[in-house]
Design a protein around this motif. Structure first.
Motif, PDB file in Angstrom:
ATOM      1  N   PHE A 179       2.801  -7.396  -7.883  1.00 56.02           N
ATOM      2  CA  PHE A 179       4.188  -7.351  -7.420  1.00 56.02           C
ATOM      3  C   PHE A 179       4.972  -6.300  -8.179  1.00 56.02           C
ATOM      4  CE2 PHE A 179       2.841 -11.667  -6.361  1.00 56.02           C
ATOM      5  CZ  PHE A 179       3.232 -11.737  -5.039  1.00 56.02           C
ATOM      6  N   SER A 180       5.868  -5.638  -7.478  1.00 54.67           N
ATOM      7  CA  SER A 180       6.759  -4.680  -8.118  1.00 54.67           C
ATOM      8  C   SER A 180       7.988  -5.435  -8.621  1.00 54.67           C
ATOM      9  CB  SER A 180       7.178  -3.590  -7.135  1.00 54.67           C
ATOM     10  OG  SER A 180       7.971  -4.153  -6.114  1.00 54.67           O
ATOM     11  N   GLU A 181       8.821  -4.726  -9.354  1.00 52.18           N
ATOM     12  CA  GLU A 181      10.075  -5.358  -9.766  1.00 52.18           C
ATOM     13  C   GLU A 181      10.958  -5.530  -8.540  1.00 52.18           C
ATOM     14  OE1 GLU A 181      12.811  -1.779 -11.279  1.00 52.18           O
ATOM     15  OE2 GLU A 181      10.983  -2.041 -12.443  1.00 52.18           O
ATOM     16  N   ARG A 182      11.989  -6.333  -8.654  1.00 46.01           N
ATOM     17  CA  ARG A 182      12.868  -6.607  -7.515  1.00 46.01           C
ATOM     18  C   ARG A 182      13.426  -5.303  -6.949  1.00 46.01           C
ATOM     19  NH1 ARG A 182      17.079 -11.165  -6.341  1.00 46.01           N
ATOM     20  NH2 ARG A 182      15.377 -12.345  -7.212  1.00 46.01           N
ATOM     21  N   ASN A 183      13.313  -5.157  -5.633  1.00 46.84           N
ATOM     22  CA  ASN A 183      13.760  -3.960  -4.901  1.00 46.84           C
ATOM     23  C   ASN A 183      13.075  -2.678  -5.388  1.00 46.84           C
ATOM     24  OD1 ASN A 183      15.552  -5.455  -3.310  1.00 46.84           O
ATOM     25  ND2 ASN A 183      17.142  -5.307  -4.861  1.00 46.84           N
ATOM     26  N   GLY A 184      11.899  -2.818  -5.963  1.00 44.86           N
ATOM     27  CA  GLY A 184      11.190  -1.656  -6.488  1.00 44.86           C
ATOM     28  C   GLY A 184      10.195  -1.053  -5.509  1.00 44.86           C
ATOM     29  N   TYR A 185       9.998  -1.674  -4.359  1.00 43.11           N
ATOM     30  CA  TYR A 185       9.022  -1.180  -3.388  1.00 43.11           C
ATOM     31  C   TYR A 185       9.741  -0.584  -2.191  1.00 43.11           C
ATOM     32  CZ  TYR A 185       5.209  -1.002  -0.081  1.00 43.11           C
ATOM     33  OH  TYR A 185       4.287  -0.560   0.824  1.00 43.11           O
ATOM     34  N   ARG A 186       9.221   0.491  -1.668  1.00 47.71           N
ATOM     35  CA  ARG A 186       9.802   1.148  -0.492  1.00 47.71           C
ATOM     36  C   ARG A 186       8.744   1.281   0.596  1.00 47.71           C
ATOM     37  NH1 ARG A 186      14.469   0.111  -1.979  1.00 47.71           N
ATOM     38  NH2 ARG A 186      15.402   1.299  -3.625  1.00 47.71           N
ATOM     39  N   LEU A 187       9.189   1.177   1.832  1.00 43.70           N
ATOM     40  CA  LEU A 187       8.306   1.452   2.959  1.00 43.70           C
ATOM     41  C   LEU A 187       8.029   2.952   3.015  1.00 43.70           C
ATOM     42  CD1 LEU A 187       9.954  -0.790   5.698  1.00 43.70           C
ATOM     43  CD2 LEU A 187       7.784  -1.180   4.543  1.00 43.70           C
ATOM     44  N   PRO A 188       6.991   3.361   3.731  1.00 42.74           N
ATOM     45  CA  PRO A 188       6.713   4.794   3.864  1.00 42.74           C
ATOM     46  C   PRO A 188       7.901   5.537   4.494  1.00 42.74           C
ATOM     47  CG  PRO A 188       4.898   3.485   4.733  1.00 42.74           C
ATOM     48  CD  PRO A 188       6.002   2.533   4.409  1.00 42.74           C
ATOM     49  N   ALA A 189       7.938   6.840   4.269  1.00 43.85           N
ATOM     50  CA  ALA A 189       9.027   7.676   4.785  1.00 43.85           C
ATOM     51  C   ALA A 189       9.191   7.492   6.289  1.00 43.85           C
ATOM     52  CB  ALA A 189       8.767   9.136   4.462  1.00 43.85           C
ATOM     53  N   PHE A 190      10.431   7.470   6.740  1.00 41.87           N
ATOM     54  CA  PHE A 190      10.774   7.212   8.136  1.00 41.87           C
ATOM     55  C   PHE A 190      11.499   8.436   8.662  1.00 41.87           C
ATOM     56  CE2 PHE A 190      13.516   5.845  11.515  1.00 41.87           C
ATOM     57  CZ  PHE A 190      12.923   4.752  12.100  1.00 41.87           C
ATOM     58  N   HIS A 191      11.003   9.010   9.724  1.00 41.74           N
ATOM     59  CA  HIS A 191      11.741  10.087  10.378  1.00 41.74           C
ATOM     60  C   HIS A 191      11.364  10.153  11.851  1.00 41.74           C
ATOM     61  CE1 HIS A 191       8.345  12.973  10.359  1.00 41.74           C
ATOM     62  NE2 HIS A 191       8.037  12.394   9.228  1.00 41.74           N
ATOM     63  N   LYS A 192      12.294  10.642  12.629  1.00 44.88           N
ATOM     64  CA  LYS A 192      12.089  10.786  14.065  1.00 44.88           C
ATOM     65  C   LYS A 192      13.040  11.854  14.578  1.00 44.88           C
ATOM     66  CE  LYS A 192      15.132   6.920  15.267  1.00 44.88           C
ATOM     67  NZ  LYS A 192      16.183   7.596  15.976  1.00 44.88           N
ATOM     68  N   LEU A 193      12.790  12.297  15.792  1.00 45.06           N
ATOM     69  CA  LEU A 193      13.635  13.306  16.418  1.00 45.06           C
ATOM     70  C   LEU A 193      14.154  12.735  17.725  1.00 45.06           C
ATOM     71  CD1 LEU A 193      14.712  16.236  16.597  1.00 45.06           C
ATOM     72  CD2 LEU A 193      12.586  16.807  17.786  1.00 45.06           C
ATOM     73  N   ASP A 194      15.482  12.651  17.838  1.00 42.56           N
ATOM     74  CA  ASP A 194      16.128  12.206  19.068  1.00 42.56           C
ATOM     75  C   ASP A 194      16.797  13.418  19.722  1.00 42.56           C
ATOM     76  OD1 ASP A 194      15.423   9.627  18.372  1.00 42.56           O
ATOM     77  OD2 ASP A 194      17.369   9.157  17.524  1.00 42.56           O
TER      78      ASP A 194
END
Length: 93
Positions: free
Chosen positions: A7-22
């Protein structure tokens, strides 16, 4: 096999980078002396499979050789929308 969570520390984990083109294309014109706008929208134009959420999934598996049962843990990732096309027509009166 033994499973162990790291487990990471609280709020220490991030989802993979998110990007899109609209993309949005719109055309304004008049019809019966009313202003109209016709639009074509492309959401997530290059169909990137962005991770929206993820969770650990447990599955009971039986070893075919030894006959022992164990839990297999896999990371399940959920994506939202693929490429979506929409057409819109608006009028002000």
């Amino acid at each position: 096999p033994e499973s162990r969570y790291d487990f990471s520390e609280r709020n220490g984990y991030r989802l993979p980078a998110f990007h899109k083109l609209d993309l949005n294309f719109s055309h304004k014109y008049q019809w019966f002396n009313l202003p109209f706008t016709l639009s074509l929208n492309v959401y997530n134009a290059y169909n990137r499979q962005n991770v929206f959420s993820q969770a650990v999934d447990k599955e009971s598996v039986k070893n075919e050789i030894t006959g022992e049962s164990y839990e297999k843990h896999t990371l399940k990732r959920v994506t939202l929308f693929p490429t979506l096309l929409t057409v819109g027509l608006s009028c002000k009166f």
